[in-house]
Design an enzyme around this catalytic site. Structure first.
Site, PDB file in Angstrom:
ATOM      1  N   HIS B 238      -5.566   0.996  -1.662  1.00  0.00           N
ATOM      2  CA  HIS B 238      -5.996   2.823  -1.841  1.00  0.00           C
ATOM      3  C   HIS B 238      -6.079   3.217  -2.922  1.00  0.00           C
ATOM      4  O   HIS B 238      -5.293   2.454  -4.327  1.00  0.00           O
ATOM      5  CB  HIS B 238      -3.920   2.878  -1.826  1.00  0.00           C
ATOM      6  CG  HIS B 238      -3.220   4.338  -1.813  1.00  0.00           C
ATOM      7  ND1 HIS B 238      -2.573   5.180  -2.843  1.00  0.00           N
ATOM      8  CD2 HIS B 238      -4.479   5.504  -2.548  1.00  0.00           C
ATOM      9  CE1 HIS B 238      -2.747   6.141  -2.908  1.00  0.00           C
ATOM     10  NE2 HIS B 238      -3.863   6.559  -2.728  1.00  0.00           N
ATOM     11  N   ASN B 333      -8.066  13.361   0.075  1.00  0.00           N
ATOM     12  CA  ASN B 333      -8.024  14.352  -1.161  1.00  0.00           C
ATOM     13  C   ASN B 333      -9.552  14.355  -0.685  1.00  0.00           C
ATOM     14  O   ASN B 333     -10.405  13.692  -1.214  1.00  0.00           O
ATOM     15  CB  ASN B 333      -8.102  14.156  -2.173  1.00  0.00           C
ATOM     16  CG  ASN B 333      -6.522  14.333  -3.031  1.00  0.00           C
ATOM     17  OD1 ASN B 333      -6.114  14.050  -2.594  1.00  0.00           O
ATOM     18  ND2 ASN B 333      -6.697  13.362  -4.104  1.00  0.00           N
ATOM     19  N   PRO B 381       0.358   5.072   3.895  1.00  0.00           N
ATOM     20  CA  PRO B 381       1.259   3.682   2.841  1.00  0.00           C
ATOM     21  C   PRO B 381       2.387   4.564   3.028  1.00  0.00           C
ATOM     22  O   PRO B 381       2.103   5.569   2.293  1.00  0.00           O
ATOM     23  CB  PRO B 381      -0.454   3.542   1.744  1.00  0.00           C
ATOM     24  CG  PRO B 381      -1.030   5.190   1.920  1.00  0.00           C
ATOM     25  CD  PRO B 381      -0.897   5.548   3.146  1.00  0.00           C
ATOM     26  N   GLY B 382       3.637   3.829   2.535  1.00  0.00           N
ATOM     27  CA  GLY B 382       4.549   4.278   1.915  1.00  0.00           C
ATOM     28  C   GLY B 382       4.859   3.795   0.758  1.00  0.00           C
ATOM     29  O   GLY B 382       3.889   3.019  -0.174  1.00  0.00           O
ATOM     30  N   HIS B 407       0.223  12.279   4.145  1.00  0.00           N
ATOM     31  CA  HIS B 407      -0.582  11.188   3.870  1.00  0.00           C
ATOM     32  C   HIS B 407       0.309  10.044   3.399  1.00  0.00           C
ATOM     33  O   HIS B 407      -0.492   9.447   2.552  1.00  0.00           O
ATOM     34  CB  HIS B 407      -1.736  11.690   2.400  1.00  0.00           C
ATOM     35  CG  HIS B 407      -1.329  12.111   1.900  1.00  0.00           C
ATOM     36  ND1 HIS B 407       0.090  12.696   1.114  1.00  0.00           N
ATOM     37  CD2 HIS B 407      -1.782  11.575   0.163  1.00  0.00           C
ATOM     38  CE1 HIS B 407       0.583  12.727  -0.190  1.00  0.00           C
ATOM     39  NE2 HIS B 407      -0.899  12.440  -0.869  1.00  0.00           N
ATOM     40  N   GLY B 408       1.496   9.979   3.026  1.00  0.00           N
ATOM     41  CA  GLY B 408       1.742   9.009   2.284  1.00  0.00           C
ATOM     42  C   GLY B 408       3.416   9.520   2.679  1.00  0.00           C
ATOM     43  O   GLY B 408       4.092  10.073   2.899  1.00  0.00           O
TER      44      GLY B 408
END
Lengths: 144, 484
Positions: B238, B333, B381-382, B407-408
């Site tokens: 990421h 983004n 992703p967490g 997105h997260g």
């Protein structure tokens, strides 16, 4: 809204997941000096920075808000490209869309300097520079 | 900042909330959330920001927010808005400073037990190989001006030609690792200077490289198409466009502030400044944004290459044996020109995804052929202590959210609050007890990322799954993380 209390005319404030600063000064120049100190406080512990070199900075911008964003952005640029951390700022002249200043500090040293947050950029979100009760005030939010 | 008491919100169903069009709004706001997540946003600026975006010229459909939405600057983080290419606008603030911040996922031929045995050596090797933290860079990567120009113009194609990836990688990146229309002439010298030493660097904040494994498979067909199976070791990356993207955004915000004034566009927040898509400023920003997005794709590709080398070094195996293959790489983004069906009409729009992921449905021509029957992989992703998800795009997303999803996890605490919560605790030790080894270049930035600073990604994913704008495929658990 959290904050770390006023320190020499500038305080760090929370903004969602990001952070901002509120600064004030008796003159526009002093306001800009305090704002720069606030940015340094977000990035690192200013007490650990030595004044080993001085950088002259010149900025042009239409409005006072533009000048403030560009001034802070310029400091971040020197940090990112040359690793320079600044602790003392002197505004030599400000007005008519121009700013001249000197920033004093030293290159980042992994052994001595801690990084609190890496700041991506100052934003225009809710940005205000205004004179109230004889003091210049500004609030600026950063993208972290 | 002010609490949102003045925004009227009505519940549509258990997963949707509407801000009815009022005042200068040109359309409704639509927020995907359950009753728990909506409480989190009532207390911040997100709803006001969703309403503000709805005032921009040429907006098509609703101003959208995903369940991980939180206060941004101008646009909310987790916001999606589409603008008509002929009458609408483009806003650099709607893309953000970290242009094409995104995520990629790699599968492997290793299983959980293989990596657990060597986790310490692996995390150390990744930390050594991948530059992270202030000023860190690979001394062996020397790029000239011409390289930078090619990289900005051609994206990952450049990296593959230089030996940092394969055609197989290229085929599994959103937009093939190159956003069309990139013109290096639209990028300032200063932006290039900032990016020059940062190719293949992780950066800081919430950016990371994570070793994990597939804990649960929810959708066997989609998981199989993506080459994922239970117990398999994975790698997630990421990061974004670093200083180059920040500089591009900053410079064009100044250009757009002026363009907005000239076009007579009324802005509820200066950070929303924009220009018509069909204007010199609009076109030039898109050309510069594409360069920054290509830089970010290359950044993740270089990190992938060095991560592969780290695995080979630690296991003493060849790349053919380790098989760190790219599942997919998504932007979160970005602004993209896409065709969407709006009220029965095919419309060309510029979709701004600010902290949101594209989620194309099965059959979409932009999905790689090997995944096309099941839909586009979506990578969520967490936080570093809980889990991450692989989802897949759906027809419902195409109909309702301009093929977009979350997105997260979305931040819950400010960074200052997170630091306060972490005071006196050893975060690396706490994570180690949960079976996660973490190495960070800076302890200051690591504590900002404590798991409780984020919403639970399970809650966020449940909303998009139930609302039908993407579907759960697999859950990943972390084993080792390197942070910038």
């Amino acid at each position: 809204m959290g904050g770390e209390g006023p320190i020499r005319g500038v305080r760090v404030v929370d903004h969602g997941g990001d952070a901002g600063i509120e600064a004030c000064g008796r003159s526009l120049g002093e306001l800009f000096e305090r704002a720069a100190e606030g940015l340094t406080r977000l990035v690192t512990d200013p007490r650990k920075i030595r004044r080993k070199l001085a950088k002259e900075i010149r900025i042009e911008g239409e409005k006072t808000e533009d000048l403030l964003v560009q001034w802070l952005s310029e400091l971040l640029y020197h940090f990112e490209t040359q690793g320079l951390l600044f602790k003392r700022f002197k505004i030599l002249g400000i007005g008519q869309g121009r700013l001249e200043a000197v920033a004093e500090g030293e290159p980042f040293d992994e052994g001595r300097h801690i990084i609190r947050s890496l700041v991506k950029a100052p934003t225009y979100h809710g940005l205000r520079v205004e004179q109230r009760d004889g003091l210049w005030r500004a609030r600026i939010v950063f993208d972290l | 900042m002010a609490r949102e008491t003045d925004i009227f919100l009505e519940q549509v169903d258990p997963w949707r909330w509407r801000i009815p069009k009022t005042g200068p709004m040109r359309t409704d706001g639509l927020i995907f959330a359950d009753s728990k997540l909506i409480q989190a946003v009532r207390g911040d600026e997100s709803l006001r920001q969703v309403a503000n975006v709805a005032t921009l010229p040429g907006i098509v459909g609703s101003s959208l927010a995903m369940p991980d939405v939180h206060s941004g600057y101008g646009f909310p983080i987790g916001g999606v808005a589409a603008f008509d290419v002929d009458h609408g606008v483009i806003s650099p603030g709607g893309v953000g400073y970290d242009i094409n911040c995104g995520v990629r996922l790699l599968r492997s031929g290793l299983d959980r037990k293989d990596v657990e045995k060597k986790i310490s050596a692996l995390v150390d090797a990744l930390f050594r190989n991948i530059p992270s933290g202030v000023g860190s860079r690979r001394k062996d990567l020397k790029l000239g001006h011409k390289d930078m120009e090619k990289l900005l113009r051609n994206g990952v194609q450049w990296a593959v030609e230089e030996g940092f990836g394969s055609a197989e990688d290229l085929a599994h990146i959103e937009a093939g690792g190159c956003i069309p229309g990139a013109d290096p002439e639209a990028v300032s010298e200063r932006a290039v200077e900032r990016g020059h030493t940062q190719v293949g660097t992780l950066g800081s904040g919430n950016h990371f490289v994570e070793i994990g494994f597939v804990e649960t498979v929810f959708d066997a067909e989609a998981a199989s198409a993506f080459g994922l199976e239970q117990g398999q070791a994975t790698l997630t990356i990421h990061t974004g466009s670093r200083g180059l993207g920040h500089q591009v955004c900053e410079e064009y915000i100044r250009v757009m502030a002026e363009a907005s004034r000239r076009s007579g566009i009324e802005l509820p927040d200066p950070q929303l400044c924009c220009a018509p898509l069909d204007s010199p400023e609009g076109r030039r920003y898109l050309a510069a944004m594409a360069c920054a997005a290509n830089f970010a794709f290359v950044n993740r590709q270089m990190i992938t290459h060095w991560a592969r080398e780290a695995f080979e070094e630690v296991f003493g195996l060849s790349s053919d044996e380790i098989q760190l293959g790219l599942v997919y790489d998504v932007c979160h983004n970005i602004a993209k020109i896409e065709t969407h069906n709006v009220e029965g009409r095919q419309v060309r729009v510029c979709v701004h995804r600010k902290g949101a992921t594209r989620a194309f449905p099965p059959g979409h021509p932009e999905i790689p052929p090997d995944y096309r029957a099941v839909g586009q992989p979506v990578l969520i992703p967490g936080d570093m202590g809980r889990c991450s998800y692989v989802l897949v795009g759906t027809d419902r997303a195409a109909q309702e959210s301009f093929a977009s999803t979350c997105h997260g996890a979305g931040r819950l605490m400010s960074r200052h609050q997170a630091k306060k919560a972490a005071r006196g605790r050893s975060i690396p030790r706490e994570l180690e007890k949960r079976g996660i080894l973490v190495r960070g270049a800076s302890m200051g930035t690591l504590v900002e990322e404590i798991p409780e600073a984020y919403k639970d990604v399970e809650d966020v994913v449940q909303v998009v799954h139930e609302a039908g704008i993407s579907r759960k495929v697999a859950r990943l658990r972390p084993l080792g993380v390197i942070k910038g």
